[in-house]
Scaffold this active site. Structure first.
Site, mmCIF file in Angstrom:
data_model
loop_
_atom_site.group_PDB
_atom_site.id
_atom_site.type_symbol
_atom_site.label_atom_id
_atom_site.label_comp_id
_atom_site.label_asym_id
_atom_site.label_seq_id
_atom_site.Cartn_x
_atom_site.Cartn_y
_atom_site.Cartn_z
ATOM 1 N N LYS A 483 27.112 42.247 41.780
ATOM 2 C CA LYS A 483 28.331 42.165 42.590
ATOM 3 C C LYS A 483 29.189 43.415 42.391
ATOM 4 O O LYS A 483 29.017 44.127 41.401
ATOM 5 C CB LYS A 483 29.109 40.908 42.205
ATOM 6 C CG LYS A 483 29.468 40.844 40.726
ATOM 7 C CD LYS A 483 29.867 39.434 40.308
ATOM 8 C CE LYS A 483 30.320 39.451 38.854
ATOM 9 N NZ LYS A 483 30.397 38.124 38.270
ATOM 10 N N TYR A 709 54.607 65.578 38.149
ATOM 11 C CA TYR A 709 55.726 64.801 38.688
ATOM 12 C C TYR A 709 56.652 64.313 37.570
ATOM 13 O O TYR A 709 56.183 63.853 36.532
ATOM 14 C CB TYR A 709 55.211 63.566 39.427
ATOM 15 C CG TYR A 709 54.546 63.854 40.749
ATOM 16 C CD1 TYR A 709 55.245 64.490 41.775
ATOM 17 C CD2 TYR A 709 53.229 63.477 40.975
ATOM 18 C CE1 TYR A 709 54.628 64.738 42.995
ATOM 19 C CE2 TYR A 709 52.614 63.720 42.187
ATOM 20 C CZ TYR A 709 53.322 64.357 43.196
ATOM 21 O OH TYR A 709 52.724 64.597 44.393
HETATM 22 C C1 PLP Z 1 29.992 37.994 37.015
HETATM 23 C C2 PLP Z 1 29.325 36.750 36.673
HETATM 24 C C3 PLP Z 1 28.318 36.710 35.693
HETATM 25 C C4 PLP Z 1 27.965 37.882 34.832
HETATM 26 O O1 PLP Z 1 28.919 38.018 33.794
HETATM 27 P P1 PLP Z 1 28.819 39.166 32.695
HETATM 28 O O2 PLP Z 1 29.852 38.833 31.703
HETATM 29 O O3 PLP Z 1 29.078 40.435 33.381
HETATM 30 O O4 PLP Z 1 27.451 39.082 32.141
HETATM 31 C C5 PLP Z 1 27.642 35.537 35.535
HETATM 32 N N1 PLP Z 1 27.951 34.441 36.258
HETATM 33 C C6 PLP Z 1 28.944 34.416 37.163
HETATM 34 C C7 PLP Z 1 29.239 33.181 37.897
HETATM 35 C C8 PLP Z 1 29.674 35.567 37.392
HETATM 36 O O5 PLP Z 1 30.671 35.564 38.275
#
Ligand code: PLP
Length: 813
Positions: A483, A709
């Site tokens: 993702k 700035y």
């Molecule tokens: C993002 C996510 C993961 C992975 O988590 P990590 O801590 O990056 O390993 C697993 N399950 C769900 C539902 C997630 O949203």
């Protein structure tokens, strides 16, 4: 098959199981992905900590590979090919290479040391190739696997070898020595790389000099510790800046951007110029000089050639090109072996169907031109290159051997015609000998953006994947979360790599992320964590698999599934066991069961939940209560519906901390990208992303003057300030400015002064030797993303995913 290959196979002492032993082999492969694999390939099925090439054998047989070196014959492959069964396929590969090498009797230079091996090798090739047919290790092929592969490429026409040997722990060098058998040894700079594997510096040197046990001479920078460790039977040819007992005494002085070396050997003394000033390059150049002196080259030749040394690009880089092209820049070498590697790399990118190869004349193949170019033509066909652009007199003469080929006499002629050519939506491999100056072509084809890049090391991703796989119980499947553009690292490229590694599932947050992966050619099943009801049609159309987490969503999806008359469409049911984000709660379980009982439009592929505290052992009890509730809810659902789907609840930290709850699958996220929430585990992962930029401008300001700035930084003394073209719009938190954060310039910290601007930031480079155009590192191995996150009171996830999409991603192996 040549006699030499036959002899080498016989020497691996394998049990032969197959149909015909009188087989015709002309190449060796360990890479199941290579399009060059074919009927004449001998494939060694290597087994790593968590990779096992035996699983690709059936696929390879299907494309015509007939000969395999294996530890066992996979079930479905018996009788379908020839198998050489050995105890250990890597040892067999090494034995094969050692035998093969022993059948050639020309001088071989063996290089080892901590730094500079690849550069010295490339430079020696450049310096010696006017007089020799050199075979050398391609790129940095210096490992237990790379060395045998390099040596196997020797052919009858070569008359000088240059191979590098890299080791990370004791006992490895003995094996490499047997394969390289150098007659001339070079010990390069002994630094601190790979120190963990050794007790101390002298241990490390002792191990390295094993490479030279049968050499005639060793070349090194004179040093008493090394002197003592080299066997007295080997002659030494050493250099020094200070010790007049050395064979060659050198003094150096810098002039503008060059270094002048005064070389004193016995009674002669002369000067040479090299186009570098930094200490490492100067030392590497001296190692090369020593070889020329050892070969008794004329002073004039040495002077002429050394002055032309050039910076070496160490690895293949993928760059964004004009009109959506992607470019693989290999504009520094053109020999047959490295062409094969570059073509494999091109294939592994899988970016576009259309592939163009821009290729110069090929040197030093050791083959007559007609044989060489017909072999090149074969490679081009097997790698499905759509178009060839040949540049050079020789390749032009063999134009007829290639389909869809345009040729030019030289680079200038190509450039003159550039405007009339079409380059769009394709991958372009640019491969040319140094003298062709293909960097000018790269420049033309490269997309012009600002020079900030996030470099992604694909090998590190593979490494980290395998690390986590090693923690899984047998048969446990793995879903990898890609993702948010693969946590900011690049969605499609990483998904392609994961597909190659045969992970079981990918996970994305939203439907459009999944759609772009499917459109990019990904065939793995993809679960969508947060499908909006409005995206259900698109999800079905693109064969994505929705996570269903509430009754409303369930009813909406069932309705569409019924309308479309779907059969067993895969869905995933999520329970809320305490995270309180998404998921069915316990009190909706009965209704869920009723809604799904007897429904054949959908099929529950998996049941999942998510832990709120997997990374925090203080909340161990809470996590256990979540797991217990998950067990209860999922069991009830499974019993009532009489189904046996996959179950999964663990993310990265969960894999490490709650190994009993792996169920049938786990969901790996941040760990793949080289970040762990556990300091101990962090050390075992490899860094994946390096955010780099360059210095745009340098100025010195006086005491009392300010930067940026709001005048947040006022110099107390004359201060040298460098401006870097990256700002908060690229994802650098403003909290990192005003003296809190720093960038690395030549391994030195340069603190950020003043406030970070939208597109730029300024750093204090007083006392740091640097110039405009020099590269800087914002994060990577040092400082790490985790370090920055701690200082900024956030988590590495946020730092990684904040890097904006306008920062160019560059992938390499
Ligand atoms: C993002 C996510 C993961 C992975 O988590 P990590 O801590 O990056 O390993 C697993 N399950 C769900 C539902 C997630 O949203």
């Amino acid at each position: 098959m040549t006699q030499k290959i036959l002899t080498s196979i016989q020497n691996i002492s394998a049990t032969f199981i197959g149909t015909s032993n009188a087989i015709d082999i002309d190449s060796v492969s360990i890479d199941s992905r290579s399009l060059q694999n074919g009927p004449k390939t001998l494939f060694f099925a290597l087994v790593g900590a968590n990779t096992d090439a035996h699983r690709y054998i059936a696929d390879l047989i299907a494309i015509g590979v007939q000969n395999f070196v294996v530890t066992h014959i996979p079930d479905d492959c018996t009788g379908k090919a020839n198998f050489y069964v050995v105890a250990n396929t890597l040892s067999a590969l090494q034995q094969f290479a050692a035998t093969y090498r022993s059948l050639f009797a020309f001088p071989v230079i063996g290089l080892t040391g901590s730094n500079g091996k690849t550069i010295i090798k490339e430079w020696l090739n450049f310096l010696l190739s006017p007089d020799y047919n050199v075979i050398r290790s391609p790129k940095s092929y210096n490992s237990q696997i790379g060395v045998p592969l390099s040596v196997i490429a020797i052919n009858e026409k070569h008359n000088l070898g240059i191979f590098e040997a890299g080791i990370s722990t004791v006992c490895e060098m003995d094996k490499l020595e047997k394969i390289i058998k150098p007659t001339i040894g070079i010990l390069t700079n002994i630094g601190t790389a790979h120190d963990e594997g050794f007790a101390g510096v002298s241990d490390k040197i002792r191990e390295k000099v094993k490479l030279f046990q049968d050499a005639q001479v060793v070349i090194y920078n004179k040093n008493l510790a090394i002197d003592a460790l080299i066997s007295s039977e080997i002659s030494r040819f050493c250099w020094s800046y200070t010790d007049s007992n050395a064979s060659v005494l050198i003094t150096k002085k810098g002039i503008l951007d060059k270094t002048v070396l005064t070389v004193q050997q016995e009674n002669t003394q002369f000067e040479i110029k090299i186009p570098f000033q930094d200490e490492a390059s100067v030392e590497n150049a001296i190692s090369c000089l020593m070889v020329l002196l050892y070969f008794k080259y004329e002073k004039k030749t040495i002077q002429n050639r050394m002055e032309l040394l050039y910076p070496v690009e160490m690895r293949l880089k993928v760059k964004n090109g004009i009109n959506n092209c992607s470019i693989i820049d290999d504009s520094y070498s053109s020999d047959f072996q490295s062409l094969k590697i570059a073509l494999d790399f091109l294939e592994s990118q899988k970016q576009y169907e259309r592939k163009t190869l821009i290729l110069s004349d090929i040197f030093q193949s050791g083959l007559p031109n007609d044989v060489l170019y017909s072999k090149v033509a074969e490679l081009i066909v097997s790698n499905r290159i759509s178009r060839v652009i040949g540049i050079g007199e020789t390749i032009s003469a063999f134009k007829n051997m290639f389909a869809n080929c345009t040729t030019f006499k030289n680079t200038a002629a190509f450039i003159a015609d550039f405007e009339n050519m079409e380059f769009s939506n394709e991958t372009i491999l640019i491969k040319g000998a140094r003298s062709f100056q293909f960097e000018e072509i790269v420049y033309l084809l490269e997309e012009k953006t600002h020079e900030t890049v996030l470099e992604i090391n694909l090998n590190a991703i593979s490494y980290n994947l395998n690390f986590f796989k090693s923690k899984l119980k047998p048969k446990v499947k793995i879903m990898v979360m890609v993702k948010a553009f693969g946590y900011g690292n690049g969605g499609l490229e990483i998904a392609k790599l994961l597909e190659h590694h045969k992970v079981d599932y990918l996970g994305v947050a939203f439907a459009d992320e999944g759609i772009s992966l499917k459109n990019g050619g990904i065939n793995l099943p993809i679960m969508v964590l947060n499908p909006e009801n409005t995206s259900f049609s698109a999800i079905i159309q693109h064969q994505l698999e929705p996570e269903i987490y509430c009754l409303k969503g369930l009813y909406a999806f069932l309705k569409i599934a019924k309308q479309k008359n779907l059969k067993h469409f895969p869905i995933h049911i999520k329970f809320d066991t305490g995270m309180h984000r998404l998921g069915f709660e316990e009190n909706t379980l009965n209704e869920l069961i009723t809604a799904l009982k007897g429904n054949s439009n959908v099929q529950i592929k998996s049941i999942l939940s998510h832990l709120a505290t997997s990374d925090d052992l203080e909340h161990m009890d809470f996590a256990h209560s979540q797991i217990a509730l998950f067990e209860k809810l999922s069991s009830k659902l499974m019993t009532e519906l009489q189904i046996k789907p996959l179950r999964h609840i663990l993310n990265t930290s969960g894999i490490s901390n709650f190994s009993d709850a792996q169920y049938e699958m786990v969901r790996l996220g941040i760990g793949l990208y080289g970040v762990s929430n556990d300091a101990q585990e962090q050390k075992q992962l490899e860094n994946v992303g390096t955010l780099k930029s360059v210095i745009s401008q340098i100025r010195t300001i006086g005491a009392g003057e300010s930067v940026g700035y709001g005048r947040r930084f006022i110099a107390e003394k004359p201060t040298k300030i460098a401006t870097i073209p990256i700002g908060y719009a690229d994802g650098i938190s403003r909290g990192w400015g005003n003296g809190v954060g720093f960038v690395m310039i030549k391994n030195t910290k340069a603190f950020i002064v003043g406030s970070i601007c939208m597109d730029m930031l300024m750093v204090d480079v007083t006392g740091i030797e640097c110039k405009e155009g020099d590269a800087i590192v914002i994060f990577g191995e040092n400082p790490t993303v985790t370090f920055i996150a701690q200082k900024l009171n956030t988590i590495p996830y946020e730092i990684l995913t904040s890097i904006s999409q306008r920062v160019k991603r560059v992938f390499y192996r």
